[in-house]
Design a protein around this motif. Structure first.
Motif, PDB file in Angstrom:
ATOM      1  N   PHE A   1      -2.366  -4.191 -11.240  1.00  0.00           N
ATOM      2  CA  PHE A   1      -2.698  -5.024 -12.318  1.00  0.00           C
ATOM      3  C   PHE A   1      -2.224  -4.066 -13.621  1.00  0.00           C
ATOM      4  O   PHE A   1      -2.132  -4.500 -14.741  1.00  0.00           O
ATOM      5  CB  PHE A   1      -4.281  -4.918 -12.400  1.00  0.00           C
ATOM      6  CG  PHE A   1      -4.799  -6.046 -10.978  1.00  0.00           C
ATOM      7  CD1 PHE A   1      -4.766  -7.280 -11.256  1.00  0.00           C
ATOM      8  CD2 PHE A   1      -4.875  -5.231  -9.904  1.00  0.00           C
ATOM      9  CE1 PHE A   1      -5.193  -8.039 -10.266  1.00  0.00           C
ATOM     10  CE2 PHE A   1      -5.221  -6.188  -8.675  1.00  0.00           C
ATOM     11  CZ  PHE A   1      -5.308  -7.446  -8.890  1.00  0.00           C
ATOM     12  N   LEU A   2      -2.754  -2.773 -13.570  1.00  0.00           N
ATOM     13  CA  LEU A   2      -2.444  -1.759 -14.690  1.00  0.00           C
ATOM     14  C   LEU A   2      -0.856  -1.669 -15.222  1.00  0.00           C
ATOM     15  O   LEU A   2      -0.570  -1.831 -16.493  1.00  0.00           O
ATOM     16  CB  LEU A   2      -2.729  -0.426 -14.193  1.00  0.00           C
ATOM     17  CG  LEU A   2      -2.793   0.925 -15.496  1.00  0.00           C
ATOM     18  CD1 LEU A   2      -3.991   0.065 -16.449  1.00  0.00           C
ATOM     19  CD2 LEU A   2      -3.375   1.859 -15.026  1.00  0.00           C
TER      20      LEU A   2
ATOM     21  N   TYR B   1       1.749   2.887  -3.597  1.00  0.00           N
ATOM     22  CA  TYR B   1       0.752   3.459  -4.308  1.00  0.00           C
ATOM     23  C   TYR B   1      -0.083   4.543  -3.435  1.00  0.00           C
ATOM     24  O   TYR B   1      -0.970   5.003  -3.865  1.00  0.00           O
ATOM     25  CB  TYR B   1      -0.254   2.472  -4.704  1.00  0.00           C
ATOM     26  CG  TYR B   1       0.473   1.551  -5.509  1.00  0.00           C
ATOM     27  CD1 TYR B   1       1.223   1.522  -6.782  1.00  0.00           C
ATOM     28  CD2 TYR B   1       0.669   0.107  -5.264  1.00  0.00           C
ATOM     29  CE1 TYR B   1       1.985   0.732  -7.448  1.00  0.00           C
ATOM     30  CE2 TYR B   1       1.384  -0.941  -5.854  1.00  0.00           C
ATOM     31  CZ  TYR B   1       2.156  -0.585  -6.951  1.00  0.00           C
ATOM     32  OH  TYR B   1       2.765  -1.439  -7.753  1.00  0.00           O
TER      33      TYR B   1
ATOM     34  N   ILE C   1      -5.550   5.829  -8.160  1.00  0.00           N
ATOM     35  CA  ILE C   1      -6.161   4.378  -8.413  1.00  0.00           C
ATOM     36  C   ILE C   1      -5.514   3.487  -7.495  1.00  0.00           C
ATOM     37  O   ILE C   1      -5.920   2.145  -7.381  1.00  0.00           O
ATOM     38  CB  ILE C   1      -5.767   3.830  -9.941  1.00  0.00           C
ATOM     39  CG1 ILE C   1      -4.727   3.829 -10.162  1.00  0.00           C
ATOM     40  CG2 ILE C   1      -6.900   4.774 -10.952  1.00  0.00           C
ATOM     41  CD1 ILE C   1      -4.491   3.216 -11.591  1.00  0.00           C
TER      42      ILE C   1
ATOM     43  N   SER D   1       0.840  -1.175  -0.025  1.00  0.00           N
ATOM     44  CA  SER D   1      -0.015   0.040  -0.056  1.00  0.00           C
ATOM     45  C   SER D   1       0.890   1.297   0.096  1.00  0.00           C
ATOM     46  O   SER D   1       0.546   2.239  -0.532  1.00  0.00           O
ATOM     47  CB  SER D   1      -1.048   0.148   1.027  1.00  0.00           C
ATOM     48  OG  SER D   1      -0.185   0.119   2.340  1.00  0.00           O
TER      49      SER D   1
ATOM     50  N   ILE E   1      -4.125   0.698  -5.597  1.00  0.00           N
ATOM     51  CA  ILE E   1      -3.572  -0.531  -5.513  1.00  0.00           C
ATOM     52  C   ILE E   1      -3.948  -1.245  -6.874  1.00  0.00           C
ATOM     53  O   ILE E   1      -3.108  -2.348  -7.394  1.00  0.00           O
ATOM     54  CB  ILE E   1      -4.434  -1.628  -4.474  1.00  0.00           C
ATOM     55  CG1 ILE E   1      -3.196  -2.992  -4.368  1.00  0.00           C
ATOM     56  CG2 ILE E   1      -5.727  -2.193  -4.765  1.00  0.00           C
ATOM     57  CD1 ILE E   1      -2.350  -2.508  -3.399  1.00  0.00           C
ATOM     58  N   LEU E   2      -4.643  -0.702  -7.747  1.00  0.00           N
ATOM     59  CA  LEU E   2      -4.951  -1.161  -8.985  1.00  0.00           C
ATOM     60  C   LEU E   2      -3.635  -0.981 -10.067  1.00  0.00           C
ATOM     61  O   LEU E   2      -3.753  -1.753 -11.115  1.00  0.00           O
ATOM     62  CB  LEU E   2      -6.193  -0.285  -9.622  1.00  0.00           C
ATOM     63  CG  LEU E   2      -7.820  -0.653  -9.115  1.00  0.00           C
ATOM     64  CD1 LEU E   2      -8.415   0.294  -9.691  1.00  0.00           C
ATOM     65  CD2 LEU E   2      -7.961  -1.989  -9.353  1.00  0.00           C
ATOM     66  N   TRP E   3      -2.835  -0.035  -9.620  1.00  0.00           N
ATOM     67  CA  TRP E   3      -1.395  -0.111 -10.050  1.00  0.00           C
ATOM     68  C   TRP E   3      -0.898  -1.482 -10.483  1.00  0.00           C
ATOM     69  O   TRP E   3      -0.130  -1.838 -11.199  1.00  0.00           O
ATOM     70  CB  TRP E   3      -0.576   0.760  -9.628  1.00  0.00           C
ATOM     71  CG  TRP E   3      -0.837   2.442 -10.002  1.00  0.00           C
ATOM     72  CD1 TRP E   3      -1.183   3.258  -9.369  1.00  0.00           C
ATOM     73  CD2 TRP E   3      -0.708   2.975 -11.501  1.00  0.00           C
ATOM     74  NE1 TRP E   3      -1.518   4.480  -9.923  1.00  0.00           N
ATOM     75  CE2 TRP E   3      -1.215   4.340 -11.430  1.00  0.00           C
ATOM     76  CE3 TRP E   3      -0.300   2.257 -12.652  1.00  0.00           C
ATOM     77  CZ2 TRP E   3      -1.031   4.986 -12.570  1.00  0.00           C
ATOM     78  CZ3 TRP E   3      -0.280   3.088 -13.923  1.00  0.00           C
ATOM     79  CH2 TRP E   3      -0.624   4.551 -13.544  1.00  0.00           C
TER      80      TRP E   3
END
Length: 259
Positions: free
Chosen positions: A34-35, A23, A28, A20, A30-32
């Motif tokens: 995946f991104l 980011y 966005i 955590s 924690i979505l980083w």
């Protein structure tokens, strides 16, 4: 037993904090996780397959090279991130090291465990891309967690040594990035092993990362069982990990005096 469970609980919280904190403050969050790997797969596929149309002999699709590259680079990036984080782990957690009852051996473990999560997400995206672009899927994909575990063992084995050595030789933290870049280029990641001169093949076979990364490619790209070299590499990683844990435990008290 309760103390062991408490340490596991604290370890889980520290890993969550590690992820955590990367980011924190972003839109966005924690979505980083995946991104970032998704964008890398798209960019590599576009550059090497659409623009450069790079192909490896024996591979029909130009998309094959992008996936061929990513299947090895993502585990290497996880390995690289683990070692760099481990080398700084004792300095970054100096307050915990001196004021907490948490075993010191858990401090380098935290960022290295975090790389398992980032690597797993990246591998899922690569496997999906291989299925969509190459219609490639195999039961051998069930072996991927085993490869991630071996990669983690190797990272831990080297990471514990680096964590201690970085205390006594602080130039090591500055040199580590350069060393890892050299390893990146001498390991067959950007090129197939067939391009290595014959006289250097025995030297390449001594590189444990070669056997590990080729195993990732065997499962994801070639849909086949990894070579026997992976078993030797797994045994080597376990033995090295045992030795490095012993080294860490024997030297950590002295290292604390320099932090």
């Amino acid at each position: 037993m309760n103390q062991y469970l408490n340490h596991l609980h604290v370890l889980r919280l520290l890993v969550q904090r590690e992820l955590s904190s990367r980011y924190k403050g972003t839109i966005i969050g924690i979505l980083w996780l995946f991104l970032q790997p998704l964008i890398m797969v798209i960019v590599y596929s576009f550059v090497f397959s659409v623009i450069m149309k790079v192909r490896i002999p024996g591979m029909d699709s130009s998309y094959h090279f992008a996936l061929y590259l990513m299947a090895a680079m993502m585990p290497f990036f996880a390995f690289q991130e683990a070692l760099i984080s481990a080398s700084n782990s004792l300095f970054a957690n100096s307050s915990l090291l001196h004021k907490s009852t948490l075993p010191a051996i858990l401090l380098p473990l935290v960022p290295m465990l975090a790389t398992v999560i980032t690597e797993t997400i990246a591998l899922v995206i690569i496997v999906i891309a291989a299925y969509l672009l190459l219609d490639q899927v195999s039961y051998y994909l069930l072996l991927l967690p085993f490869l991630v575990l071996i990669r983690l063992c190797l990272s831990l084995a080297l990471g514990y040594v680096l964590a201690i050595m970085s205390v006594f030789v602080q130039d090591l933290r500055q040199a580590l990035g350069l060393i890892l870049t050299v390893i990146l280029f001498i390991t067959p990641i950007f090129y197939p092993v067939d391009m290595i001169p014959t006289e250097l093949i025995p030297v390449n076979n001594l590189n444990p990362l070669y056997h590990l990364l080729d195993a990732y490619r065997a499962i994801i790209i070639r849909a086949e069982l990894p070579g026997i070299g992976l078993l030797y590499m797994a045994g080597f990683s376990i033995l090295l990990l045992c030795a490095s844990v012993y080294f860490f435990q024997k030297t950590i008290e002295r290292a604390k005096e320099f932090i």
